[in-house]
Design a protein around this motif. Structure first.
Motif, PDB file in Angstrom:
ATOM      1  N   VAL A  41       0.832  -1.219   0.000  1.00 26.48           N
ATOM      2  CA  VAL A  41       0.000   0.000   0.000  1.00 26.48           C
ATOM      3  C   VAL A  41       0.863   1.264   0.000  1.00 26.48           C
ATOM      4  N   THR A  42       1.984   1.209   0.706  1.00 28.17           N
ATOM      5  CA  THR A  42       2.833   2.408   0.779  1.00 28.17           C
ATOM      6  C   THR A  42       3.442   2.724  -0.587  1.00 28.17           C
ATOM      7  N   GLU A  43       3.973   1.696  -1.247  1.00 24.39           N
ATOM      8  CA  GLU A  43       4.604   1.936  -2.554  1.00 24.39           C
ATOM      9  C   GLU A  43       3.557   2.301  -3.615  1.00 24.39           C
ATOM     10  N   LYS A 100      -3.148 -11.880  -5.929  1.00 26.24           N
ATOM     11  CA  LYS A 100      -1.936 -12.631  -6.283  1.00 26.24           C
ATOM     12  C   LYS A 100      -1.472 -13.465  -5.109  1.00 26.24           C
ATOM     13  N   THR A 101      -0.851 -14.574  -5.440  1.00 27.48           N
ATOM     14  CA  THR A 101      -0.422 -15.539  -4.425  1.00 27.48           C
ATOM     15  C   THR A 101       0.648 -16.446  -5.035  1.00 27.48           C
ATOM     16  N   LEU A 153       3.554 -14.487 -12.917  1.00 29.54           N
ATOM     17  CA  LEU A 153       3.501 -13.027 -13.038  1.00 29.54           C
ATOM     18  C   LEU A 153       4.850 -12.417 -13.408  1.00 29.54           C
ATOM     19  N   HIS A 154       5.906 -12.899 -12.783  1.00 26.52           N
ATOM     20  CA  HIS A 154       7.213 -12.244 -12.987  1.00 26.52           C
ATOM     21  C   HIS A 154       7.800 -12.535 -14.369  1.00 26.52           C
ATOM     22  N   LYS A 155       7.254 -13.537 -15.057  1.00 29.23           N
ATOM     23  CA  LYS A 155       7.705 -13.800 -16.427  1.00 29.23           C
ATOM     24  C   LYS A 155       6.662 -13.321 -17.430  1.00 29.23           C
ATOM     25  N   ASN A 207       4.400  -3.925 -11.530  1.00 30.63           N
ATOM     26  CA  ASN A 207       4.150  -4.761 -10.352  1.00 30.63           C
ATOM     27  C   ASN A 207       4.907  -4.227  -9.139  1.00 30.63           C
ATOM     28  N   ILE A 208       4.191  -4.098  -8.021  1.00 25.77           N
ATOM     29  CA  ILE A 208       4.841  -3.737  -6.757  1.00 25.77           C
ATOM     30  C   ILE A 208       4.911  -5.021  -5.935  1.00 25.77           C
TER      31      ILE A 208
END
Ligand code: SAM
Length: 212
Positions: free
Chosen positions: A53-55, A152-153, A180-182, A188-189
């Motif tokens: 939430v902060t980012e 996401k999980t 997700l990362h590929k 994405n945070i």
């Protein structure tokens, strides 16, 4: 999340009512009064130590973020981030996601983030999963029309369960990713859990769900 008892946490939370909202019922239907603007409201249920939430709040100053976390000893870490960041567009609620309807009226919320929710793998704990039908009903009561859940999980079992739960509830799905990362998803945070589990080589599952 592993908990270390922090007997001072309650007092620290009480000392920062500008960040951890003390009587959130008073803003039900009227969060714009607290944020002093009409910007969209995005909430994260199970916000943990609050990096997400902060980012997100730093990256999107025209969106108001509310992190909701049950555990006092965890939310104090999120509070430390807010004290340091001094952002006007992020607040925290130390409460249970089961009670969201006490704090948010119909259409108060534009988007709900569920990041690395506890999987509760035993069948007898199914109702505690934040994607159980009973939670989907609560989310429906507070989301705007066409509001969304972004989920996401790293937990494949929870992801499979949740896709079925969303679908049985009649919700639309988009942008389903099994890694997700590929994927080509931009902006994405990473949450604290995401960093930990992706470092161990776990793929990250993600989807967006629409209430229409
Ligand atoms: N989202 C963070 C991340 O990705 O790093 C934290 C993930 S941690 C596995 C799940 C968090 O959800 C825990 O801090 C837990 O206390 C919180 N939580 C679980 N059930 C909740 C509920 N019903 N209401 C509010 N918070 C909840």
């Amino acid at each position: 999340m592993r908990l270390r008892h922090k007997p001072w946490a309650k007092e620290k939370i009480a000392n920062y009512p500008q960040y951890v909202i003390q009587n959130p019922e008073q803003y039900n239907g009227n969060w714009k009064e607290l944020f002093e603007n009409n910007n969209p409201v995005h909430i994260e249920v199970g916000t943990g130590k609050g990096r997400f939430v902060t980012e997100m709040a730093k990256a999107n100053p025209d969106i108001n973020y509310i992190g909701i976390e049950l555990q006092e000893s965890v939310i104090v870490a999120a509070l430390d981030r807010l004290i340091e960041a001094e952002l006007p567009n992020v607040k925290l609620l130390n409460t249970n996601g089961e009670d969201l309807q006490k704090f948010f009226g119909k259409a108060d919320v534009d988007r709900i983030y569920l990041n690395f929710s506890d999987p509760w793998p035993k069948n007898r704990h199914e109702k505690r999963r934040l994607t159980h039908e009973s939670f989907l009903r609560i989310y429906e009561e507070i989301l705007k029309n066409n509001g969304e859940i972004h989920f996401k999980t790293d937990n494949r079992g929870l992801f499979e369960y949740s896709l079925v739960s969303f679908s049985e509830y009649g919700l639309g799905l988009k942008y389903v990713s099994l890694d997700l990362h590929k994927s080509d998803f931009e902006g994405n945070i990473m949450t604290e859990y995401e960093e930990k589990f992706s470092a161990k080589g776990h793929p990250i599952y993600r989807c967006e769900v629409i209430y229409s």
